[in-house]
Each structure stands twice: as C-alpha cells, then as structure tokens.
Design a protein around this motif. Structure first.
Motif, PDB file in Angstrom:
ATOM      1  N   TYR A 241       1.338   0.840  -6.365  1.00  0.00           N
ATOM      2  CA  TYR A 241       2.786  -0.047  -5.765  1.00  0.00           C
ATOM      3  C   TYR A 241       2.854   0.585  -4.898  1.00  0.00           C
ATOM      4  O   TYR A 241       2.997   1.302  -3.280  1.00  0.00           O
ATOM      5  CB  TYR A 241       3.554  -1.092  -6.280  1.00  0.00           C
ATOM      6  N   GLN A 242       3.555   1.915  -5.647  1.00  0.00           N
ATOM      7  CA  GLN A 242       3.960   2.916  -4.821  1.00  0.00           C
ATOM      8  C   GLN A 242       2.532   3.799  -3.512  1.00  0.00           C
ATOM      9  O   GLN A 242       3.455   4.072  -2.494  1.00  0.00           O
ATOM     10  CB  GLN A 242       4.916   4.315  -6.061  1.00  0.00           C
ATOM     11  N   GLN A 243       2.119   3.831  -4.311  1.00  0.00           N
ATOM     12  CA  GLN A 243       1.141   4.523  -3.407  1.00  0.00           C
ATOM     13  C   GLN A 243       0.952   3.899  -1.757  1.00  0.00           C
ATOM     14  O   GLN A 243       0.769   4.552  -1.410  1.00  0.00           O
ATOM     15  CB  GLN A 243      -0.488   4.862  -3.919  1.00  0.00           C
ATOM     16  N   ASN A 244       0.319   2.362  -2.140  1.00  0.00           N
ATOM     17  CA  ASN A 244       0.352   1.173  -0.821  1.00  0.00           C
ATOM     18  C   ASN A 244       1.626   1.049  -0.160  1.00  0.00           C
ATOM     19  O   ASN A 244       1.328   0.653   0.910  1.00  0.00           O
ATOM     20  CB  ASN A 244      -0.313   0.378  -1.027  1.00  0.00           C
ATOM     21  N   TYR A 245       2.422   0.874  -1.134  1.00  0.00           N
ATOM     22  CA  TYR A 245       3.541   0.362  -0.353  1.00  0.00           C
ATOM     23  C   TYR A 245       4.636   1.470  -0.047  1.00  0.00           C
ATOM     24  O   TYR A 245       5.367   1.450   1.077  1.00  0.00           O
ATOM     25  CB  TYR A 245       4.039  -0.588  -1.344  1.00  0.00           C
ATOM     26  N   ILE A 255       1.562  -6.233   6.423  1.00  0.00           N
ATOM     27  CA  ILE A 255       2.146  -7.041   7.247  1.00  0.00           C
ATOM     28  C   ILE A 255       2.322  -6.861   8.249  1.00  0.00           C
ATOM     29  O   ILE A 255       2.736  -7.834   8.602  1.00  0.00           O
ATOM     30  CB  ILE A 255       3.705  -6.445   6.480  1.00  0.00           C
ATOM     31  N   CYS A 256       2.711  -5.970   8.680  1.00  0.00           N
ATOM     32  CA  CYS A 256       2.923  -6.302  10.180  1.00  0.00           C
ATOM     33  C   CYS A 256       1.590  -6.695  11.056  1.00  0.00           C
ATOM     34  O   CYS A 256       2.115  -7.863  11.686  1.00  0.00           O
ATOM     35  CB  CYS A 256       2.930  -4.511  10.712  1.00  0.00           C
ATOM     36  N   ALA A 257       0.732  -7.106  10.988  1.00  0.00           N
ATOM     37  CA  ALA A 257      -0.269  -8.104  10.702  1.00  0.00           C
ATOM     38  C   ALA A 257      -0.207  -9.570  10.700  1.00  0.00           C
ATOM     39  O   ALA A 257      -0.692  -9.918  11.713  1.00  0.00           O
ATOM     40  CB  ALA A 257      -1.922  -6.924  10.401  1.00  0.00           C
ATOM     41  N   LEU A 258      -0.068  -9.427   9.424  1.00  0.00           N
ATOM     42  CA  LEU A 258       0.118 -10.805   8.919  1.00  0.00           C
ATOM     43  C   LEU A 258       1.236 -11.252   9.782  1.00  0.00           C
ATOM     44  O   LEU A 258       1.684 -12.990   9.638  1.00  0.00           O
ATOM     45  CB  LEU A 258       0.489 -10.671   7.340  1.00  0.00           C
ATOM     46  N   ALA A 278       8.359  -5.849   1.678  1.00  0.00           N
ATOM     47  CA  ALA A 278       8.438  -5.228   2.805  1.00  0.00           C
ATOM     48  C   ALA A 278       8.004  -6.844   3.814  1.00  0.00           C
ATOM     49  O   ALA A 278       8.387  -5.958   5.299  1.00  0.00           O
ATOM     50  CB  ALA A 278       6.463  -4.653   2.843  1.00  0.00           C
ATOM     51  N   ILE A 279       8.109  -7.497   3.931  1.00  0.00           N
ATOM     52  CA  ILE A 279       8.022  -8.649   4.927  1.00  0.00           C
ATOM     53  C   ILE A 279       9.720  -8.811   5.501  1.00  0.00           C
ATOM     54  O   ILE A 279       9.462  -8.341   6.564  1.00  0.00           O
ATOM     55  CB  ILE A 279       7.644 -10.322   4.506  1.00  0.00           C
ATOM     56  N   GLU A 280      10.087  -8.317   4.499  1.00  0.00           N
ATOM     57  CA  GLU A 280      12.150  -8.424   4.673  1.00  0.00           C
ATOM     58  C   GLU A 280      11.937  -7.466   5.957  1.00  0.00           C
ATOM     59  O   GLU A 280      13.180  -7.734   6.044  1.00  0.00           O
ATOM     60  CB  GLU A 280      13.035  -8.824   3.516  1.00  0.00           C
ATOM     61  N   ALA A 281      11.924  -5.919   5.400  1.00  0.00           N
ATOM     62  CA  ALA A 281      12.372  -5.000   6.174  1.00  0.00           C
ATOM     63  C   ALA A 281      11.447  -5.018   7.291  1.00  0.00           C
ATOM     64  O   ALA A 281      12.081  -4.432   8.608  1.00  0.00           O
ATOM     65  CB  ALA A 281      11.330  -3.541   4.979  1.00  0.00           C
TER      66      ALA A 281
END
Length: 342
Positions: A241-245, A255-258, A278-281
């Motif tokens: 999670y840390q690596q990818n998020y 998330i930007c695309a979604l 991530a969506i909230e951010a």
C-alpha cells in the motif's frame, strides 16, 4: 384402442393421478420438472412463460427499491444517479460483497482464517482489525507466513467457484469500464459467459494505461489491487500500500482517471480505507464542485445518528450513499439496479 383416450384424459384429471409434489409434476408414476414440461410443449411456450415471470419479478424488485427510496427519503438523489446512468456516465466499482454469494471470503474473515497458521493470537488480531489496521495485520501475516501467504491467497481467491448472485446482472447494465478491488475472476467470467468480453484486463500498477482506456470508454476491467494468481501489481500488505499509494503515486494517477467518471460502489463497505482516502484527497485538491459526484448502494446502519455520521464522512470524498435496509444484501442491490434500469 384409441377410443379409450377420452376416458384416459378424464382419468388424468384426478388428483391422485396428476398432481404437483416437491416441485415436480406427477402423472401416474412419471414426473417432470415444470421447466421440462414447458420445454416439451415448445420452446416458444417456455420462453413466453419465462418472460412473463421475469416481468413480474422485476415489478416486485422495483417495488422493493421504491420502498428503500421512500424509507430514507432519497428519491431525488437516486434520480440524479439514474440520469448519469442513462447518459452512460456511470462506472461500477465492485467490492467483495458481490463476490461473497459465490463463496469467496470477505477480506476481514480471510485474515482471521490465516491467523490460525501463525503465532498471532486471534483476539489480538480481531482487536486490531476492529481498529482498522487491515494493512498492518496483512503485513504481519505475510511476514510470518512467507511464501505460504501468497499460496493461501491463490487458494482462496483463485478458485473458479460457481457464479451466484446479483453480480450476474452487471453485464446487462454496464457495457463500459468496470473497476474492482477484488482478487477473484468472477467479473471476467460473468462478462465472458454473456459474450461481452473485456477488451483488456489491467491492474492498478498499469496506471498510465488505465487513464487511456477509461477515456476511450472501452470495455475494460480494472483490477485496482491486482489478482489472486499473480504477485505482480497485487496490493495487500502495508508495504505494498505504501509503495503504490505513497511512494510512487501509482494509485493517485488511477484515482485521478477514475474520478473523471461517476462511480457507483457496489458491494463495498467504504470503511475509509486507502482507496477512499485517496479519492477524498483528490476531491479536496480539485474541489467538490469540479469533479463528478459518486454514489454507493449501502446497508443502512441501525440508527439515524450512525447514518448521518457515515453520510458526512463519505460526502468528504464526494460519495453519496443510497441506503437500503433488511438482511438480504444481494436482493437489495439487485432491486436498486433494476430500478436504475426501469
């Protein structure tokens, strides 16, 4: 002996000669399933009766959905979602709740199952899960189990179980990109069975490709956290999670695309995990009025205060729940989907 046929026909009408028992039609010593009887009459007759049954069933389910919309005063919200759906702007985001009817475990119960093969006390693990430490628990289990951790994931989620439940309705409604955090193969198999094959199946780590496919509107399956059968791109543990998020911002790109689409969360607990944060951010960065609103079909908490609290938190991520009550989650989600397609 044909002259006896009229007498034979009359005799068949007697209750002890022709009757229904245990879902079968009995005539004398022989019996058939009702659908076999219809098929033997003619395929057209079977199809007509089946279509009538489908129409009546859909009416019943739409009434269930109407009851939910009235119970929680959410008709206006649902209508906005339906307008987006009619304009083909909605992308379904599928969670583990839609895989559960087919026999796949929910993530929390799976982690509890793994605990028995480690030195971690179950009560300690349950307390940490209740505190929301899913990634940390998964990391500790992975560290202790080693290669066995991946093997057990493959065994639990890689098996091609029989497809059951409302997930089978999705290909009929969503001829578009589909997003999931599930590791199983149910969605791909559902679409394949209806000859609506995905043009591509891509994982979350393929972030740049996801943006392109979503923009094109092609029928692609986005496996946001990877698959059970491959460690490449799979996101399970704290390190992953840390690596990818956090470190390489891969998921931020996704998330930007979604969030350029209207997402409809189905079978998701939305417990403010990394994806929701991530969506909230992203929403906070862009502004709530500058990105599409998202929706979720969710089981309502038991009190109005809990409903209000959950609603406020989800609104921070531009996610607006459409609540349902009762114990049959699969029926409730199907009812709302049938209403969406009314």
């Amino acid at each position: 002996m044909d002259y006896l046929k009229p007498e034979f026909h009359e005799d068949l009408k007697k209750e002890d000669t022709c009757y229904v028992q245990d879902g079968h039609v009995f005539i004398g010593e022989k019996h058939w399933a009702p659908h076999d009887v219809l098929s033997q009459i003619s395929e057209d007759t079977y199809h007509e009766v089946f279509e009538e049954w489908l129409d009546l069933r859909k009416e019943d389910y739409i009434q269930i959905a109407d009851d939910f919309l009235d119970e929680f005063d959410q008709r206006e919200r649902f209508e906005r979602l339906r307008q987006s759906f009619s304009n083909k702007l909605v992308v379904p985001f599928i969670g583990a709740g839609l895989s559960q009817p087919s026999g796949y475990p929910m993530w929390t119960s799976f982690l509890k199952r793994l605990a028995q093969f480690t030195s971690i006390p179950l009560d300690v693990l349950e307390a940490r899960l209740a505190a929301g430490e899913y990634e940390e628990v998964a990391q500790e289990l992975a560290d202790e189990l080693g290669p066995e951790f991946s093997e057990r994931i493959e065994a639990a989620f890689g098996d091609k179980k029989e497809i059951k439940g409302v997930i089978q309705l999705l290909p009929t409604l969503f001829d578009c990109p589909v997003v999931t955090t599930n590791y199983d193969s149910l969605l791909k198999r559902c679409y394949d069975l209806q000859n609506l094959h995905f043009d591509e199946v891509i994982s979350g780590h393929q972030a740049t490709e996801i943006s392109r496919f979503l923009a094109s509107g092609e029928r692609v399956l986005v496996k946001l956290h990877g698959t059970a059968m491959s460690g490449l791109g799979r996101i399970l543990t704290l390190d992953e999670y840390q690596q990818n998020y956090e470190q390489n911002n891969t998921i931020e790109t996704v998330i930007c695309a979604l969030c350029s689409k209207t997402l409809l969360f189905l079978g998701c607990s939305l417990s403010f995990d990394r994806t929701i944060r991530a969506i909230e951010a992203f929403v906070n960065k862009k502004g709530h009025e500058k990105v599409p609103r998202h929706y979720a079909f969710m089981k309502a908490p038991s009190t109005q205060m809990e409903i209000n609290t959950k609603s406020r938190k989800l609104a921070n991520a531009n996610i607006f729940p459409i609540w349902y009550s009762g114990g049959d989650h699969d029926q409730a989600v199907e009812a709302l989907l049938q209403k969406l397609d009314e």
